[in-house]
Write a protein that holds these residues in place. Structure first.
Motif, PDB file in Angstrom:
ATOM      1  N   VAL A  92       0.847  -1.147  -0.012  1.00 44.08           N
ATOM      2  CA  VAL A  92      -0.058   0.061  -0.055  1.00 44.08           C
ATOM      3  C   VAL A  92       0.839   1.265  -0.016  1.00 44.08           C
ATOM      4  O   VAL A  92       0.578   2.283  -0.750  1.00 44.08           O
ATOM      5  CB  VAL A  92      -0.873  -0.024   1.239  1.00 44.08           C
ATOM      6  CG1 VAL A  92      -1.655   1.275   1.190  1.00 44.08           C
ATOM      7  CG2 VAL A  92      -1.979  -1.189   1.079  1.00 44.08           C
ATOM      8  N   GLU A  93       2.069   1.087   0.892  1.00 44.59           N
ATOM      9  CA  GLU A  93       2.722   2.416   0.855  1.00 44.59           C
ATOM     10  C   GLU A  93       3.433   2.713  -0.562  1.00 44.59           C
ATOM     11  O   GLU A  93       3.728   3.756  -0.925  1.00 44.59           O
ATOM     12  CB  GLU A  93       3.827   2.077   2.024  1.00 44.59           C
ATOM     13  CG  GLU A  93       3.133   2.327   3.220  1.00 44.59           C
ATOM     14  CD  GLU A  93       4.473   2.156   4.470  1.00 44.59           C
ATOM     15  OE1 GLU A  93       5.320   1.497   4.238  1.00 44.59           O
ATOM     16  OE2 GLU A  93       3.937   2.439   5.595  1.00 44.59           O
ATOM     17  N   ARG A  94       3.750   1.598  -1.180  1.00 51.16           N
ATOM     18  CA  ARG A  94       4.558   1.777  -2.614  1.00 51.16           C
ATOM     19  C   ARG A  94       3.638   2.172  -3.535  1.00 51.16           C
ATOM     20  O   ARG A  94       3.918   3.387  -4.321  1.00 51.16           O
ATOM     21  CB  ARG A  94       4.937   0.224  -3.153  1.00 51.16           C
ATOM     22  CG  ARG A  94       6.087  -0.208  -2.430  1.00 51.16           C
ATOM     23  CD  ARG A  94       6.767  -1.581  -3.395  1.00 51.16           C
ATOM     24  NE  ARG A  94       5.868  -2.536  -3.278  1.00 51.16           N
ATOM     25  CZ  ARG A  94       5.728  -3.630  -2.398  1.00 51.16           C
ATOM     26  NH1 ARG A  94       6.545  -3.628  -1.465  1.00 51.16           N
ATOM     27  NH2 ARG A  94       4.967  -4.638  -2.577  1.00 51.16           N
ATOM     28  N   TYR A  95       2.282   2.135  -3.472  1.00 52.39           N
ATOM     29  CA  TYR A  95       1.125   2.610  -4.211  1.00 52.39           C
ATOM     30  C   TYR A  95       1.163   4.168  -3.958  1.00 52.39           C
ATOM     31  O   TYR A  95       0.937   4.860  -4.701  1.00 52.39           O
ATOM     32  CB  TYR A  95      -0.086   1.965  -4.179  1.00 52.39           C
ATOM     33  CG  TYR A  95      -0.203   0.848  -5.076  1.00 52.39           C
ATOM     34  CD1 TYR A  95      -0.581   0.898  -6.552  1.00 52.39           C
ATOM     35  CD2 TYR A  95      -0.146  -0.365  -4.663  1.00 52.39           C
ATOM     36  CE1 TYR A  95      -0.770  -0.020  -7.335  1.00 52.39           C
ATOM     37  CE2 TYR A  95      -0.250  -1.620  -5.414  1.00 52.39           C
ATOM     38  CZ  TYR A  95      -0.438  -1.454  -6.770  1.00 52.39           C
ATOM     39  OH  TYR A  95      -0.570  -2.689  -7.553  1.00 52.39           O
ATOM     40  N   GLY A  96       1.169   4.441  -2.461  1.00 56.27           N
ATOM     41  CA  GLY A  96       1.143   5.925  -2.222  1.00 56.27           C
ATOM     42  C   GLY A  96       2.243   6.498  -2.946  1.00 56.27           C
ATOM     43  O   GLY A  96       2.021   7.732  -3.327  1.00 56.27           O
ATOM     44  N   ARG A  97       3.447   6.013  -2.649  1.00 58.86           N
ATOM     45  CA  ARG A  97       4.447   6.722  -3.417  1.00 58.86           C
ATOM     46  C   ARG A  97       4.540   6.668  -4.767  1.00 58.86           C
ATOM     47  O   ARG A  97       4.834   7.855  -5.446  1.00 58.86           O
ATOM     48  CB  ARG A  97       5.865   5.936  -2.935  1.00 58.86           C
ATOM     49  CG  ARG A  97       6.237   5.910  -1.356  1.00 58.86           C
ATOM     50  CD  ARG A  97       7.800   5.464  -1.151  1.00 58.86           C
ATOM     51  NE  ARG A  97       7.848   4.088  -1.423  1.00 58.86           N
ATOM     52  CZ  ARG A  97       7.566   3.290  -0.886  1.00 58.86           C
ATOM     53  NH1 ARG A  97       7.202   3.380   0.384  1.00 58.86           N
ATOM     54  NH2 ARG A  97       7.889   1.872  -0.989  1.00 58.86           N
ATOM     55  N   ARG A  98       3.815   5.795  -5.235  1.00 51.98           N
ATOM     56  CA  ARG A  98       3.594   5.830  -6.845  1.00 51.98           C
ATOM     57  C   ARG A  98       2.744   6.903  -7.207  1.00 51.98           C
ATOM     58  O   ARG A  98       2.852   7.607  -8.042  1.00 51.98           O
ATOM     59  CB  ARG A  98       3.101   4.483  -7.420  1.00 51.98           C
ATOM     60  CG  ARG A  98       2.865   4.525  -8.867  1.00 51.98           C
ATOM     61  CD  ARG A  98       2.334   3.074  -9.228  1.00 51.98           C
ATOM     62  NE  ARG A  98       3.392   2.105  -8.943  1.00 51.98           N
ATOM     63  CZ  ARG A  98       3.203   0.863  -9.241  1.00 51.98           C
ATOM     64  NH1 ARG A  98       1.886   0.358  -9.723  1.00 51.98           N
ATOM     65  NH2 ARG A  98       4.139  -0.219  -8.947  1.00 51.98           N
ATOM     66  N   HIS A  99       1.354   7.222  -6.422  1.00 46.25           N
ATOM     67  CA  HIS A  99       0.663   8.308  -6.603  1.00 46.25           C
ATOM     68  C   HIS A  99       1.345   9.702  -6.378  1.00 46.25           C
ATOM     69  O   HIS A  99       1.364  10.744  -7.506  1.00 46.25           O
ATOM     70  CB  HIS A  99      -0.447   8.162  -6.021  1.00 46.25           C
ATOM     71  CG  HIS A  99      -1.574   9.185  -6.433  1.00 46.25           C
ATOM     72  ND1 HIS A  99      -1.785  10.315  -6.030  1.00 46.25           N
ATOM     73  CD2 HIS A  99      -2.662   9.050  -7.051  1.00 46.25           C
ATOM     74  CE1 HIS A  99      -2.750  10.835  -6.346  1.00 46.25           C
ATOM     75  NE2 HIS A  99      -3.358  10.031  -7.329  1.00 46.25           N
ATOM     76  N   GLY A 100       2.370   9.821  -5.492  1.00 50.13           N
ATOM     77  CA  GLY A 100       3.010  10.908  -5.148  1.00 50.13           C
ATOM     78  C   GLY A 100       3.787  11.372  -6.435  1.00 50.13           C
ATOM     79  O   GLY A 100       4.036  12.152  -6.958  1.00 50.13           O
ATOM     80  N   HIS A 101       4.698  10.352  -7.008  1.00 45.15           N
ATOM     81  CA  HIS A 101       5.502  10.452  -8.317  1.00 45.15           C
ATOM     82  C   HIS A 101       4.624  10.939  -9.320  1.00 45.15           C
ATOM     83  O   HIS A 101       4.965  11.733 -10.227  1.00 45.15           O
ATOM     84  CB  HIS A 101       6.155   9.136  -8.462  1.00 45.15           C
ATOM     85  CG  HIS A 101       7.406   8.835  -7.796  1.00 45.15           C
ATOM     86  ND1 HIS A 101       8.261   9.706  -7.309  1.00 45.15           N
ATOM     87  CD2 HIS A 101       7.644   7.609  -7.007  1.00 45.15           C
ATOM     88  CE1 HIS A 101       9.140   9.230  -6.426  1.00 45.15           C
ATOM     89  NE2 HIS A 101       8.687   7.863  -6.333  1.00 45.15           N
ATOM     90  N   LEU A 102       3.305  10.530  -9.522  1.00 47.83           N
ATOM     91  CA  LEU A 102       2.578  10.686 -10.634  1.00 47.83           C
ATOM     92  C   LEU A 102       2.072  12.301 -10.373  1.00 47.83           C
ATOM     93  O   LEU A 102       2.132  13.084 -11.374  1.00 47.83           O
ATOM     94  CB  LEU A 102       1.279  10.025 -10.658  1.00 47.83           C
ATOM     95  CG  LEU A 102       1.538   8.535 -11.107  1.00 47.83           C
ATOM     96  CD1 LEU A 102       0.407   7.582 -10.912  1.00 47.83           C
ATOM     97  CD2 LEU A 102       1.698   8.518 -12.534  1.00 47.83           C
ATOM     98  N   CYS A 103       1.853  12.646  -9.405  1.00 43.66           N
ATOM     99  CA  CYS A 103       1.585  13.995  -9.042  1.00 43.66           C
ATOM    100  C   CYS A 103       2.535  15.249  -9.201  1.00 43.66           C
ATOM    101  O   CYS A 103       2.507  16.139  -9.723  1.00 43.66           O
ATOM    102  CB  CYS A 103       1.071  14.398  -7.376  1.00 43.66           C
ATOM    103  SG  CYS A 103      -0.555  13.501  -7.067  1.00 43.66           S
TER     104      CYS A 103
END
Length: 282
Positions: free
Chosen positions: A250-261
């Motif tokens: 879940v944390e990896r997906y959170g970081r992924r969304h941060g990179h996308l933003c």
């Protein structure tokens, strides 16, 4: 009441599993102590139940040595809430009630879409075009799905709505889903929604090239600290809805969304992009 029976059942299932493991009981031993089949405990701990039994929960808390009165009270409240029906239950034939329950309690929703406008931001005409999608689908079923999709928008309209962060790939907006008029209405709707204080919409331009969302769309659902609920990732596939709950994932997906933003156009530039696109569709 939390307003979400599905959310309450999930919290209760996790809490019962945690309590059993903390007191050192195996599923087999717990089943023997509770005079139930082992498969029942496995189903409950996997949140594979519809109406929690208050008596079972009370007995399980005793067997699992949960003696703190406040903790027992909280779990019994979840059991009571889990027996209720959320407004979305009437749509379980066309939408996953688990997702709707999770959305109903989320304090923040972070989503990335590559080829579609996120479901919570779709107009009725756009949703209809998506549901038809070149497939022979019964008109009655399509109408039912559209009704459910519109009802789902209550998530963003409740008294205390979640923060909603959407990154939408430019490809999704360049596709004339339903034709130019439908897309024009849809994009205008995005502009309107982006004006809401709890909603941020960012566009991922083609010029970025490869980015953190190349593996596909996803949604991270987060909850307030006071709720004690961990974040969950929702993945929608042709094979059905899947939920990622393992903390590191879940944390990896959170970081992924941060990179996308970080890679996408910021909210202000994205709004201008959307307005320009509306003009091109006249």
């Amino acid at each position: 009441m939390t307003g979400s029976p599905a959310w309450a059942r999930k919290q209760l299932a996790d809490a019962l599993k945690e309590a059993r493991e903390r007191c050192g009981l195996s599923i087999k031993d717990a089943a023997k102590a509770l005079a139930v089949d082992s498969s029942k405990i496995s189903r409950i701990e996997n949140n594979d139940w519809k109406l929690p039994s208050l008596r079972y929960v009370d007995d399980a808390l005793t067997v699992y040595q949960v003696t703190d009165p406040k903790r027992r009270e909280q779990l019994l409240i979840w059991a009571e809430e889990g027996r209720q029906k959320g407004w979305w239950e009437e749509y379980r034939d066309v939408l996953d009630p688990t997702l709707l329950g999770y959305e109903a309690e989320a304090s923040a929703i972070r989503t990335y879409e590559a080829l579609l406008v996120p479901g919570l931001l779709q107009t009725p005409a756009y949703a209809e075009a998506v549901f038809r999608g070149g497939q022979a689908v019964d008109d009655g079923l399509i109408a039912r799905r559209i009704e459910a999709r519109l009802a789902r928008k209550r998530t963003l309209e409740r008294d205390t709505p979640p923060s909603f962060y959407a990154v939408i790939d430019e490809a999704a907006l360049r596709k004339h889903v339903g034709g130019p008029e439908v897309m024009r209405e849809q994009i205008q709707h995005l502009v309107t929604m982006a004006d809401r204080p709890n909603i941020i919409i960012q566009i991922m331009p083609d010029a970025v090239g490869a980015h953190a969302g190349m593996s596909g769309p996803f949604t991270v659902l987060e909850y307030s600290t006071s709720s004690g609920a961990p974040a969950v990732v929702h993945l929608e596939t042709a094979a059905g809805d899947f939920y990622v709950e393992e903390r590191d994932a879940v944390e990896r997906y959170g970081r992924r969304h941060g990179h996308l933003c970080g890679s996408a156009l910021d909210a202000t530039v994205s709004a201008r992009y959307l307005w320009d696109l509306v003009g091109q569709l006249k």
